[in-house]
Write a protein that holds these residues in place. Structure first.
Motif, mmCIF file in Angstrom:
data_model
loop_
_atom_site.group_PDB
_atom_site.id
_atom_site.type_symbol
_atom_site.label_atom_id
_atom_site.label_comp_id
_atom_site.label_asym_id
_atom_site.label_seq_id
_atom_site.Cartn_x
_atom_site.Cartn_y
_atom_site.Cartn_z
ATOM 1 N N LEU A 171 0.840 -1.208 0.000
ATOM 2 C CA LEU A 171 0.000 0.000 0.000
ATOM 3 C C LEU A 171 0.873 1.256 0.000
ATOM 4 C CD1 LEU A 171 -2.892 1.139 0.070
ATOM 5 C CD2 LEU A 171 -2.717 1.168 2.566
ATOM 6 N N LEU A 172 1.959 1.231 0.791
ATOM 7 C CA LEU A 172 2.861 2.394 0.816
ATOM 8 C C LEU A 172 3.550 2.591 -0.531
ATOM 9 C CD1 LEU A 172 4.923 2.408 4.154
ATOM 10 C CD2 LEU A 172 3.292 4.111 3.358
ATOM 11 N N ARG A 173 3.981 1.478 -1.144
ATOM 12 C CA ARG A 173 4.786 1.546 -2.369
ATOM 13 C C ARG A 173 3.937 1.858 -3.603
ATOM 14 N NH1 ARG A 173 6.650 -3.762 -2.658
ATOM 15 N NH2 ARG A 173 4.908 -4.073 -4.043
ATOM 16 N N ASP A 174 2.798 1.123 -3.735
ATOM 17 C CA ASP A 174 2.032 1.204 -4.982
ATOM 18 C C ASP A 174 0.697 1.938 -4.831
ATOM 19 O OD1 ASP A 174 4.038 -0.465 -5.808
ATOM 20 O OD2 ASP A 174 2.826 -2.286 -5.793
ATOM 21 N N GLY A 175 0.312 2.236 -3.594
ATOM 22 C CA GLY A 175 -1.007 2.849 -3.377
ATOM 23 C C GLY A 175 -2.141 1.891 -3.680
ATOM 24 N N ARG A 176 -1.847 0.587 -3.634
ATOM 25 C CA ARG A 176 -2.883 -0.433 -3.893
ATOM 26 C C ARG A 176 -2.874 -1.479 -2.797
ATOM 27 N NH1 ARG A 176 -1.885 -1.940 -10.236
ATOM 28 N NH2 ARG A 176 -2.395 0.117 -11.067
ATOM 29 N N PRO A 177 -4.055 -2.080 -2.522
ATOM 30 C CA PRO A 177 -4.084 -3.120 -1.487
ATOM 31 C C PRO A 177 -3.492 -4.442 -1.975
ATOM 32 C CG PRO A 177 -6.255 -2.844 -2.463
ATOM 33 C CD PRO A 177 -5.384 -1.787 -3.081
ATOM 34 N N TRP A 178 -3.140 -5.271 -1.042
ATOM 35 C CA TRP A 178 -2.666 -6.641 -1.275
ATOM 36 C C TRP A 178 -3.888 -7.496 -1.604
ATOM 37 C CZ3 TRP A 178 2.117 -8.815 -1.267
ATOM 38 C CH2 TRP A 178 2.234 -10.189 -1.035
ATOM 39 N N VAL A 179 -3.789 -8.270 -2.681
ATOM 40 C CA VAL A 179 -4.948 -9.071 -3.101
ATOM 41 C C VAL A 179 -4.725 -10.544 -2.773
ATOM 42 C CG1 VAL A 179 -6.379 -9.785 -5.055
ATOM 43 C CG2 VAL A 179 -5.473 -7.447 -4.957
ATOM 44 N N LEU A 180 -5.590 -11.067 -1.931
ATOM 45 C CA LEU A 180 -5.533 -12.479 -1.553
ATOM 46 C C LEU A 180 -6.700 -13.187 -2.248
ATOM 47 C CD1 LEU A 180 -5.115 -13.660 2.153
ATOM 48 C CD2 LEU A 180 -6.305 -14.973 0.424
ATOM 49 N N ALA A 181 -6.382 -14.096 -3.153
ATOM 50 C CA ALA A 181 -7.438 -14.840 -3.854
ATOM 51 C C ALA A 181 -7.642 -16.165 -3.142
ATOM 52 C CB ALA A 181 -7.031 -15.085 -5.299
#
Ligand code: AOF
Ligand code: ZN
Length: 398
Positions: A171-181
């Motif tokens: 989130l800090l690096r890419d501004g996106r959440p971690w996606v757990l499928a």
């Protein structure tokens, strides 16, 4: 005099009893790595309660290397791990060692800097697993402690720490959440029968674990097909420390008029992601409490990258992708799955039944992205497999 002796005696008994309780409570490890492992275990207790902050664990040893305090970051806005551990240790921290899974902070945020608490406690040595990439810290915590004469060692258990806080770092690096499928499938890799019957493939124990996971993520994402087929509720039962936003992805704006998600849209946050021309289809959902969010499209349907940017702007740290196979395919084709949890149930379904990941897929095996950090465990009748998508290009993966 008698009074004093009695009080002293009771005080002594109390102290030895407390010491007894303490030795019962705290583990005794013999190596630095084992203490850090224990700190990682403590950190996990904050999962789902601290985001978008990192999960952090800390252990304090006295000058004789006995554990005298432990702590973890337990809730967003609350004291940091080191503060809890040092408070438990009190004076016994003086001359001792602090193990902490993330670099101590040196800034005033919602709480004062941990570096101040560490220096005030008189700790002699600090062992840190991982640098904190947060711009206000970023090495400053370590530098501050060293400048004050504390011996700081960095990097013990770094690989574990990176995985443990991968969502925070992403989130800090890419501004996106971690996606757990996550999916459950039969031994022959099917997620339903050819008629669409999917309840239940996995065992009750696996399903309970998924509910536990649902209570610790920021969002649960499904596609339109899953809403039509399964009529899911997408809540954590029992509730966990976090209430996930239920995100429904429908490029066409088509959804059933009657379903559990719509009925409960005022009780649990519900967000429908669609395309601008189809917003009108969803006015009924909006009236019933759902938030309708327009999103751009690409050749896979709703642009997954844009969706993740939107969720990241809301500071969502970890989201759960529950299917179906079309949506999973779109996420996979665009390299947007970070982690997979798969429950393999000892059943054989056969026939032309759906598999977990549709989409375009790859042509050659050498193009297939692999998973790392793979762990397997039996749970109920099933095998639970977990792994993290390799960040290396396919040709460099082994
Ligand atoms: C630590 N120990 O246990 C945690 C740290 O909003 P605040 O004030 O809680 O600060 C959040 C930031 O503090 C977070 O982004 C990260 O840099 C650090 N978190 N640091 O020393 C902890 N949770
Ligand atoms: Zn701190």
């Amino acid at each position: 005099m008698i009074q004093l002796t009695l009080t002293t005696t009771i005080g002594f008994l109390h102290n030895s009893w407390m010491n007894y309780v303490m030795t019962m409570e705290y583990p005794s490890c013999s190596t630095d790595s084992q203490w850090m492992e224990h700190a990682f275990t403590l950190a996990e207790r904050g999962r789902g309660a601290v985001e978008p902050n990192p999960v952090v664990g800390a252990v304090v040893l006295d000058a004789e290397n006995r554990c005298v305090g432990e702590g973890w970051h337990a809730r967003f806005g609350g004291p940091h791990a080191e503060v809890h551990a040092l408070a438990a240790a009190g004076e016994r921290a003086r001359g001792g060692t602090l193990f902490v899974t993330l670099e101590p902070c040196c800034h005033f945020g919602k709480t004062p800097p941990c570096t101040e608490a560490i220096l005030a406690a008189g700790v002699r040595r600090v062992v840190v697993a991982l640098h904190d990439p947060f711009p206000k810290v970023a090495g400053g915590g370590i530098a501050c402690l060293r400048a004050a004469g504390v011996a700081v060692e960095v990097g013990l258990g770094e690989a574990t720490a990176q995985v443990q806080n991968a969502p925070y770092r992403k989130l800090l690096r890419d501004g996106r959440p971690w996606v757990l499928a996550k999916w459950a499938m039969s031994w022959d890799g099917k997620i339903a029968t050819r008629t669409g019957d999917s309840r239940w493939i996995s065992s009750p124990e696996s399903r309970a674990l998924v509910h536990e996971l649902r209570g610790r993520v920021d969002a649960i994402i499904v596609g339109r097909g899953t809403v039509h087929r399964d009529d899911p509720l997408l809540t954590a039962r029992p509730a966990g420390p976090r209430v996930a936003t239920r995100v429904i992805v429908t490029a066409s704006g088509l959804l059933p008029e009657q379903c559990q998600l719509r009925k409960t849209a005022r009780e649990y946050p519900t967000m429908i992601v669609t395309t601008a021309p189809h917003l009108d289809h969803l006015s009924g959902w909006q009236a019933d409490g759902a938030e309708i969010v327009p999103m751009r499209t690409d050749d896979t349907g709703i642009a997954i990258a844009a969706l993740l940017d939107e969720l990241g702007q809301r500071r969502m740290t970890r989201v759960l992708l529950e299917g179906g196979s079309q949506l999973l395919g779109s996420f996979w084709d665009t390299n947007c799955v970070d982690e997979a949890w798969i429950f393999v149930a000892p059943r054989l379904i056969g026939g032309p039944a759906p598999t977990p990941v549709a989409g375009r897929g790859v042509e050659r095996l050498t193009q297939a992205i692999r998973f790392e950090n793979v762990q397997t465990q039996t749970i109920g009748a099933d095998v639970w497999i977990r792994g993290i998508r390799s960040s290396l290009p396919p040709e460099q993966q082994q």
